[in-house]
Write a protein that holds these residues in place. Sequence first.
Motif, short mmCIF file in Angstrom:
data_model
loop_
_atom_site.label_atom_id
_atom_site.label_comp_id
_atom_site.label_asym_id
_atom_site.label_seq_id
_atom_site.Cartn_x
_atom_site.Cartn_y
_atom_site.Cartn_z
N PRO A 1 -81.16 63.33 5.02
CA PRO A 1 -80.97 63.31 6.53
C PRO A 1 -81.76 63.99 8.00
O PRO A 1 -82.73 63.50 8.42
N GLN A 2 -81.28 65.53 7.81
CA GLN A 2 -81.87 66.15 9.10
C GLN A 2 -83.03 66.68 8.34
O GLN A 2 -83.74 66.82 9.82
N VAL B 1 -85.02 63.87 10.13
CA VAL B 1 -84.99 63.73 11.47
C VAL B 1 -86.24 64.87 11.83
O VAL B 1 -86.78 63.93 13.32
N ARG B 2 -85.80 65.71 11.91
CA ARG B 2 -85.93 66.61 12.65
C ARG B 2 -87.46 67.03 12.88
O ARG B 2 -88.52 67.29 13.00
N PRO C 1 -87.00 62.22 17.63
CA PRO C 1 -85.47 63.04 16.83
C PRO C 1 -84.60 62.44 16.60
O PRO C 1 -83.53 63.26 16.41
N LYS C 2 -83.75 61.20 15.88
CA LYS C 2 -82.39 61.08 15.76
C LYS C 2 -82.47 60.42 14.62
O LYS C 2 -82.84 59.02 13.85
N ARG C 3 -81.09 60.01 14.49
CA ARG C 3 -79.93 59.81 13.09
C ARG C 3 -80.24 58.64 13.11
O ARG C 3 -81.14 58.09 12.20
N GLU C 4 -80.63 58.05 14.07
CA GLU C 4 -80.88 56.55 14.39
C GLU C 4 -81.65 55.71 14.28
O GLU C 4 -81.61 54.61 14.25
N ASP D 1 -82.43 55.78 10.71
CA ASP D 1 -81.09 53.94 10.35
C ASP D 1 -82.17 53.47 10.41
O ASP D 1 -81.64 52.43 9.64
N VAL D 2 -82.56 52.93 11.65
CA VAL D 2 -83.47 51.74 11.82
C VAL D 2 -84.69 51.48 10.68
O VAL D 2 -84.59 50.10 10.23
N GLU E 1 -87.19 46.50 15.34
CA GLU E 1 -85.57 46.41 15.09
C GLU E 1 -84.40 45.42 15.51
O GLU E 1 -83.97 45.46 14.79
N LEU E 2 -85.02 44.71 16.31
CA LEU E 2 -84.38 43.48 16.47
C LEU E 2 -84.61 42.62 15.24
O LEU E 2 -83.53 42.05 15.49
N GLU F 1 -86.92 36.97 20.20
CA GLU F 1 -86.66 37.38 21.45
C GLU F 1 -85.45 36.36 22.35
O GLU F 1 -83.92 36.78 22.36
N PHE G 1 -83.47 35.21 19.38
CA PHE G 1 -82.09 36.14 18.89
C PHE G 1 -80.98 36.01 20.42
O PHE G 1 -79.84 35.84 20.32
N ARG H 1 -76.68 34.01 19.81
CA ARG H 1 -75.94 35.49 20.38
C ARG H 1 -75.39 34.26 21.48
O ARG H 1 -74.33 34.29 21.43
#
Lengths: 318, 371
Positions: free
Chosen positions: A117-118, A121-122, A132-135, A138-139, A165-166, A195, A198, A202
């Motif tokens: 994963p790193q 990301v990197r 460059p983020k883990r989140e 994941d998305v 993402e949504l 949008e 959703f 919700r």
Amino acid sequence: MKFTQMKPDQIDLDDQRFRIPSFSSLGSLIPSIKKAGILNPPVVTTRSGKIIAVSGFRRIIASRKLSLPMIPVFVLKETSDREAFKIPLYENLSVRDYTPIEIASIIKKLHDFGEPPQSIVRTYLPLFKSPPKREVMDVYISIHHLSEDIKEIAYKKQWPFSTLELMTNFTEKENKALYPFLKAMSLNKQKQLIENLFDISRKRDISVQDLLSSDEFSFIQNDKSLSSVQKAEEIFELTRQKRNPLMSMWRDSFQKACENLDLPEEITVIPSKYFEGDTLSLKLDFKSRSELKKSIQKLKELSDKKEITLLLDPLSHD
Amino acid sequence: MIESKPQIERVFIEKSSSLYPLSEKVLNNLGDIPQQEVDDEEEVREYLRLVKDPIGKGKKMLLLKSFKGDFIKPCPCTPHYLGCNYFIINADLNCPMDCSYCILQHYLDNPVLTVHVNTQDLWAELDRFLKTNKDRFLRIGTGELGDSLALDHLTERSRELISYFRDRPRANLELKTKTTHIQNVMSEKPAENIVIAWSLNSEKMAAAEETLAPPVRDRIEAARQVQSRGFRVAFHWDPLILYPGWEQGYSEVIEQLSSKIDPCRIAWISLGSLRFPKPLKSLIRKRFPSTRIIYQEMVNGKDGKFRYFKPLRIKLYQKVVERLITHIGDKVPLYFCMESKEIWKKVLNKEPGSKEEVEYFLSLLPRFDAD
């Protein structure tokens, strides 16, 4: 890598482990190969005794369609899947940017091939101009799991990352319920519909498919006099009203107040955006001095009407 | 009054900042918590990029570093709406509480709790700043990019700030918090220009949306104690949130406030309604999937932030202002944070033409007849 010639049929296209899925058709590729041949040879390798494609899937398919007897290929020596996959990844990157749907597929494959994963990301997210983020990684993996139908629309209309993402927040059933309407809409309306639906679902704590099967929505869907495009349009409008009921009412009241003032064609009163400002704008069309004078006279009359306050003070619409 | 202290799991100390007295003080007050020396902030940032919820994780990590930029800045407010000419001191950044609507989730590019330890530079800058602005009334505070008292048990910064400003009466120092960490404040001698302020909401919203923040009744109790000690207090109803039962919810807290707090010693009360830039909406959705506050009827405001449709805002403000005036009277200065002149006029019947006028309005003292 060894360069050689090979029959297109020798290459096993069922094994698509290295393929970066594309929803684009062969389009201009066939006439291009027909005219100029394969200028950029595909890369192949062997797995379990079979020759499989590493890159150039579409070129191989096109050459099969053209019944080419032999095509040029590079043969990649036995190497790990993880390393082999980087060939098509970088090859495409050198000529174009990937769409978010393609990035999602690449990230998922890198992940499945054991890329840490790193490193994803990197190293890879910045290559795709993504934060460059883990989140974010994941998305993208969640985006990869969207249904093929939705991914195809997203690919063709070039949905931005935020819309995709949504969509990952919707269930598979919700995705299915949405599909018929989305496919008949423009990109902007697709984004707004997703949008709004959703948000409504919700806020009311109901699923999108329950919302779409409610009476008002069903009525539109079952209306045989409407085409699929018209249905999508009506669903879009209804969703907008449901998302912003007061604003819709406000807009209608403003419209009605304008109509009651019996404004001439050449004079238009324009409210501030979303009624957020406290001033109205006036648009006046004229072709001659006399027309202008006439309109000014008309405006004077209008300003004396007590109904004008309905436009100036939106609160009195209550 | 329950007092909860943030759960710091790891401390990062910038190599060049380890010898500052404040670094030493924080480390002593923290006790036995894993420490790690880092070359610079980027190392921490890099670490957080690899975690699933960097914002949540950052709230459990503390960075001690020296600040190279300007400590004091004008409050950025928001374009196209009326500001109040406030100044912010960037002493500590970020907050261990986890409010769903918090703008810092989007605003700060490093989510780690940060204490700027080069305090001597802060005092020098404050000296220069106050000298430059010696002829004007000032409102300045530490509670914009962090909670003024959330890390006070570690930094004891409130004591130093109070001491510093006590001798500079033209500047009003505001320490703004949601916590009940008032021990250090209580140990200081009060001064008229020191204002301790609390962010308030309804109990329901506080419980649902302000994770790790104390109940509102505890905040009011803390305010009562601070007021009894002789400090002036202030309150920020921000963000006011529309939810089923909001009228009742806000009325109850206002009644509670009026039963415990002497309005004569309230410096000001601000009002603001829920607003957020678009990217924050998806962040909130992701980090707080059960929240419903972002699904109310909102429009894209003149500043590009989502805010309630104007008639809804006016109704919300009018109701809260009416309850405030009923319970605490009409002498406490009320003002809006990031609202339009139209809203000022329609709700407060005031027409400040500029942020300087708002500042002047908030500087009018004393406001109460002695009786």
